[in-house]
Write a protein that holds these residues in place. Sequence first.
Motif, PDB file in Angstrom:
ATOM      1  N   PHE A 340       0.821  -1.214   0.000  1.00 55.79           N
ATOM      2  CA  PHE A 340       0.000   0.000   0.000  1.00 55.79           C
ATOM      3  C   PHE A 340       0.859   1.270   0.000  1.00 55.79           C
ATOM      4  CE2 PHE A 340      -2.587  -3.266   2.095  1.00 55.79           C
ATOM      5  CZ  PHE A 340      -3.743  -3.209   1.333  1.00 55.79           C
ATOM      6  N   LEU A 341       2.125   1.131  -0.349  1.00 51.10           N
ATOM      7  CA  LEU A 341       3.042   2.260  -0.237  1.00 51.10           C
ATOM      8  C   LEU A 341       2.560   3.483  -1.008  1.00 51.10           C
ATOM      9  CD1 LEU A 341       5.714   3.314   0.893  1.00 51.10           C
ATOM     10  CD2 LEU A 341       6.858   2.389  -1.138  1.00 51.10           C
ATOM     11  N   ASP A 342       2.015   3.279  -2.193  1.00 49.24           N
ATOM     12  CA  ASP A 342       1.564   4.409  -3.005  1.00 49.24           C
ATOM     13  C   ASP A 342       0.370   5.125  -2.383  1.00 49.24           C
ATOM     14  OD1 ASP A 342       3.541   3.875  -4.817  1.00 49.24           O
ATOM     15  OD2 ASP A 342       2.240   2.763  -6.194  1.00 49.24           O
ATOM     16  N   ASP A 343      -0.304   4.474  -1.444  1.00 49.91           N
ATOM     17  CA  ASP A 343      -1.482   5.073  -0.817  1.00 49.91           C
ATOM     18  C   ASP A 343      -1.133   5.945   0.383  1.00 49.91           C
ATOM     19  OD1 ASP A 343      -3.230   3.787  -2.606  1.00 49.91           O
ATOM     20  OD2 ASP A 343      -3.247   1.971  -1.374  1.00 49.91           O
ATOM     21  N   ILE A 349       2.849  14.311   8.095  1.00 50.25           N
ATOM     22  CA  ILE A 349       3.869  13.961   9.089  1.00 50.25           C
ATOM     23  C   ILE A 349       3.360  12.750   9.872  1.00 50.25           C
ATOM     24  CG2 ILE A 349       5.059  14.679  11.193  1.00 50.25           C
ATOM     25  CD1 ILE A 349       5.060  17.510  10.150  1.00 50.25           C
ATOM     26  N   TYR A 350       4.144  11.693   9.875  1.00 52.80           N
ATOM     27  CA  TYR A 350       3.770  10.468  10.585  1.00 52.80           C
ATOM     28  C   TYR A 350       4.365  10.543  11.991  1.00 52.80           C
ATOM     29  CZ  TYR A 350       2.078   8.976   6.103  1.00 52.80           C
ATOM     30  OH  TYR A 350       1.364   8.913   4.927  1.00 52.80           O
ATOM     31  N   MET A 351       3.491  10.654  12.960  1.00 52.07           N
ATOM     32  CA  MET A 351       3.944  10.884  14.330  1.00 52.07           C
ATOM     33  C   MET A 351       4.074   9.555  15.064  1.00 52.07           C
ATOM     34  SD  MET A 351       2.698  13.759  17.037  1.00 52.07           S
ATOM     35  CE  MET A 351       3.771  15.017  16.311  1.00 52.07           C
ATOM     36  N   ALA A 366      11.073   1.655  12.858  1.00 49.63           N
ATOM     37  CA  ALA A 366       9.788   2.119  12.323  1.00 49.63           C
ATOM     38  C   ALA A 366       9.900   3.550  11.814  1.00 49.63           C
ATOM     39  CB  ALA A 366       8.708   2.014  13.397  1.00 49.63           C
ATOM     40  N   MET A 367      10.573   4.405  12.577  1.00 52.57           N
ATOM     41  CA  MET A 367      10.737   5.793  12.159  1.00 52.57           C
ATOM     42  C   MET A 367      11.568   5.863  10.883  1.00 52.57           C
ATOM     43  SD  MET A 367      11.234   7.690  15.856  1.00 52.57           S
ATOM     44  CE  MET A 367      10.947   9.350  15.224  1.00 52.57           C
ATOM     45  N   GLN A 368      12.594   5.037  10.826  1.00 55.70           N
ATOM     46  CA  GLN A 368      13.470   5.047   9.653  1.00 55.70           C
ATOM     47  C   GLN A 368      12.730   4.574   8.404  1.00 55.70           C
ATOM     48  OE1 GLN A 368      16.658   6.295   9.760  1.00 55.70           O
ATOM     49  NE2 GLN A 368      16.506   6.189   7.521  1.00 55.70           N
ATOM     50  N   TRP A 369      11.767   3.645   8.590  1.00 52.75           N
ATOM     51  CA  TRP A 369      11.016   3.143   7.438  1.00 52.75           C
ATOM     52  C   TRP A 369      10.278   4.278   6.751  1.00 52.75           C
ATOM     53  CZ3 TRP A 369       6.019   2.983   5.634  1.00 52.75           C
ATOM     54  CH2 TRP A 369       5.778   2.137   4.552  1.00 52.75           C
ATOM     55  N   ASP A 372      12.850   6.488   4.962  1.00 49.87           N
ATOM     56  CA  ASP A 372      13.415   5.822   3.784  1.00 49.87           C
ATOM     57  C   ASP A 372      12.462   5.841   2.591  1.00 49.87           C
ATOM     58  OD1 ASP A 372      15.703   5.288   5.187  1.00 49.87           O
ATOM     59  OD2 ASP A 372      15.216   3.183   5.591  1.00 49.87           O
ATOM     60  N   HIS A 373      11.171   6.001   2.872  1.00 50.94           N
ATOM     61  CA  HIS A 373      10.188   5.975   1.783  1.00 50.94           C
ATOM     62  C   HIS A 373       9.598   7.357   1.526  1.00 50.94           C
ATOM     63  CE1 HIS A 373      10.510   1.680   2.774  1.00 50.94           C
ATOM     64  NE2 HIS A 373      10.241   1.502   1.487  1.00 50.94           N
ATOM     65  N   GLY A 374      10.393   8.383   1.833  1.00 51.50           N
ATOM     66  CA  GLY A 374      10.046   9.740   1.441  1.00 51.50           C
ATOM     67  C   GLY A 374       8.980  10.404   2.278  1.00 51.50           C
TER      68      GLY A 374
END
Length: 676
Positions: A340-343, A349-351, A366-369, A372-374
Motif C-alpha cells: 500500500f506504499l503508493d497510498d 507527518i507520521y507521528m 519504524a521511524m526510519q522506514w 526511507d520511503h520519502g
Amino acid sequence: MGDFKLLPQPQEFNITGISSFSPSTEITHWAINQEKLPILTRGILPLKKEDNNGQAHLNYQIEANMDIPSEGYTLSIEKESIHIKAKDKAGLFYAFATLEQLYEDAKDQEVNLPLCQIIDYPKLSYRAVHLDVKHHLETTDYYYGLMNKLASYKVNGIILEIEDKLKFKRQPTIASDDALSIEEWRKISDYAKERHIEISPLVQGLGHASFILKHPEYHNLRDNPSSDWAFNPLDPKTYEVQFDLYLDAIEAFPHGKYLHVGGDEVHTSGRGSKEPALKLQLIWLDKVSKFAEEHNRTPIFWDDMPLLQADVYAPMFKPEMTEEEVEKVWEENEHKLLAFLDDFPKNCIYMRWNYETPQAPGNIKAMQWFTDHGMEVMGATAGQTRWVLMPQNDSNMENIRSFAVSSIESGSKGLLLTLWDDDSPHFELYMRGILAFAEYSWTGDKRSNEEIKMAFRQREYGFPLAAIENAFISDLEGPVAFWKNALLKGNKRNYLKSMEQPMEDGLMDFPNINDKGAWSVANADRLEKAAQYMELTDSISKKITLARSNALRNDYNLQVYEQVNKLAQYSPKILLTLAEYDNAVSRDEIMASAAKLKELKSDFNSLRKELENVYRKTRILNKPANYILDQDHHVHLANQSLNFDWQFYAEMLFFKQLDKGLEKEMYLENTDPLKK
C-alpha cells in the motif's frame, strides 16, 4: 557570586565574575535599528527606555546574518552594560526570557547579575506541548498564564486536542455547553502567537470519535452501529462532518502550521466492506490530508495503525529485542506495508508515539522506514499517560530525555510532549515533566535528571527550595500509586463504574466479625505498605509545609501537591484503622475502633471539599448537566461522572460498605446474650 540555574540551560553559558547590576538597578535600554522590545513573560525586569544609546545599559538588535541557527541569540553581561544580538524575533524573545531568569535568580539571592557570555539556540526547531481538553477545561485565565509560562521556557508549539470544547458553528450539536467559542480560543491563540507559540488543533478523526458519534444524529456514520468509537471511512458524510470541524478549528487557531487528524487506535470495516483495514485507513488519511493541504496546513497523523496492521508494531515496545531480531520481523512483514506504499500521503507527518521505549531498535526502525520511503516522521513522548492523580516515573523524564536525544541525532524537525487527560490529574502536576521536556528539546542531553529537578525547583519556587533536601515530588509517587488500589481487589479503580458485576465486587473484603484477626493476616502485606506510606506522607507533609513558607513564587502549585499528599495518605489511614477494628476483642475496643472508622468518613468529606476548593481555583470540575458521557471504550476515569465523583469512587464505595459492616457488627453486639 550567586547560583544561577537557567532552564533550559543555554548551549554555552560562561560566568566570569560579578557585574555592577544589582536587582534594584534600573536598566535603561536602547534598540539598535528600532527593534521593538519583546514581550517579557515574567514582567520583572526594571527596564526604562533611553533616548541616547550612549547612556543605555542594555542594547539589543536582530542580525539575520548571524552564524547561528534560527531562534538563536547571544547575550553578554559586562561590568556596566548588557548586549543582546538575535538571529530573529523569536531569538530576541528568548534572549530576554533568559535575561529575566538571570535577574530572577539575582533577586532571589540578593546578588548582582553575573558577568557572563551566553551563546544559545535550540537543538530541535519544533518543541510542542500537547493540551488535551476532552474531559475538562481550565479557567480561561489559567490558559493565558500557561502561555506565558511555556513561552518563558522556550516551548514554541502547542497541539490542542479540542474534541467538544470548541463551540462549533458548522456542527453545533457536537459542542459541549461549556465549550469556548471560536473567538475565545482565537484570542488565546493570538496571545500565544505574540509569545512565539503556535497553537495547532488536533481534531480526532477516524477513531476516538465518541465525542461526535455518541450523538443520535450521527449514529448513521458509525463504522460499527453499536459503537461510538469510529467513523465509517466509506461514507461521504463522514468527511462532510469532519471537514466542518476542521474549518472551525482552523478559524479558532489561525496561526498553527499543522492540523493533527488523529487516526490512532482504530480498526474499521467500512460497515462490513471487503476492503482490508489498512486500505480503509489510508483512504481516510488521503482525504483528510488533501483537505489539510488545501487549507495551508500540514497534516499530522498518529502512525500506529498501519504498523500494527502490518505486524511490525510489537518490536517498538520490546527494547530487549536486538537489531537482528527486529530486522527479521520486518523482513517477514514489510511487504504488507509495501503493498500500500503508493497510498501513503507524502504531505503528511507520521507521528511515532512511544512513551516508554523510544530507544528500542524496533521504534528506531519504524521511524526510519517512513523516512526511507520519502515521508516525514516526528516523535511524540509523554509527560502524562494513564497515571491517576499525578504523573509517575519521575514525570517520565528519562523517556523524554531518550526521545529528545534520538530526535536530535536523527535530524528530526521536532518532538511533541503528550499530556493526556484520560485520568485527569491537575495540570499543575504536569509542570516538572514539561520543564524537563523544555530542557531536553532545546538543549539536548547536558544535565542529569537530578540537575534538572534542582533547576525546576529554583525556577518554579525560588532559590531557597533548589537544594535536594526540599525535593518531595518523586517521593510522593509511591504513596499515590498505592492509593489507587489500596481499598480494592486488584487494579480496578478505573473499572468500578464499568464492571458488569456490582461495583461492590471491586472493593476489598471487610473484616469478618466472626473471625477476628483473620483480615489482618490476609492483608499483612497491604498493611505493611500502609504503615510505610503513612510515615512517608507525614514526612512529605512537613516538606510541603516548609516549602510553602519558604517559596518565593508558585504557592498554588504547592497547594495542589499538598492536596494530593493528603488524599494519598487517607487510604493508608483507613487500612490501619480497619486493622485496629479487626483485632479489637472487648466491647469497648470494638466500639472505640468503630467510632474511629465513622470519624474517618466525616474527615473524608472535609478532605474532598478542601481538595475541590483548591482544584477549582484554576479548573472547571463539573460537566454541564446535559452532557452525554460516551461509551468509554478506554475506561477513562474522568469520563465516568458529570461531577467530580469519579476521582473518589473507591472511597465513596468503601464508606458505603463500611456503614453496612458496622451496622451488622452493632446488631450482633446488641443481640448476643453473652455480651449483654
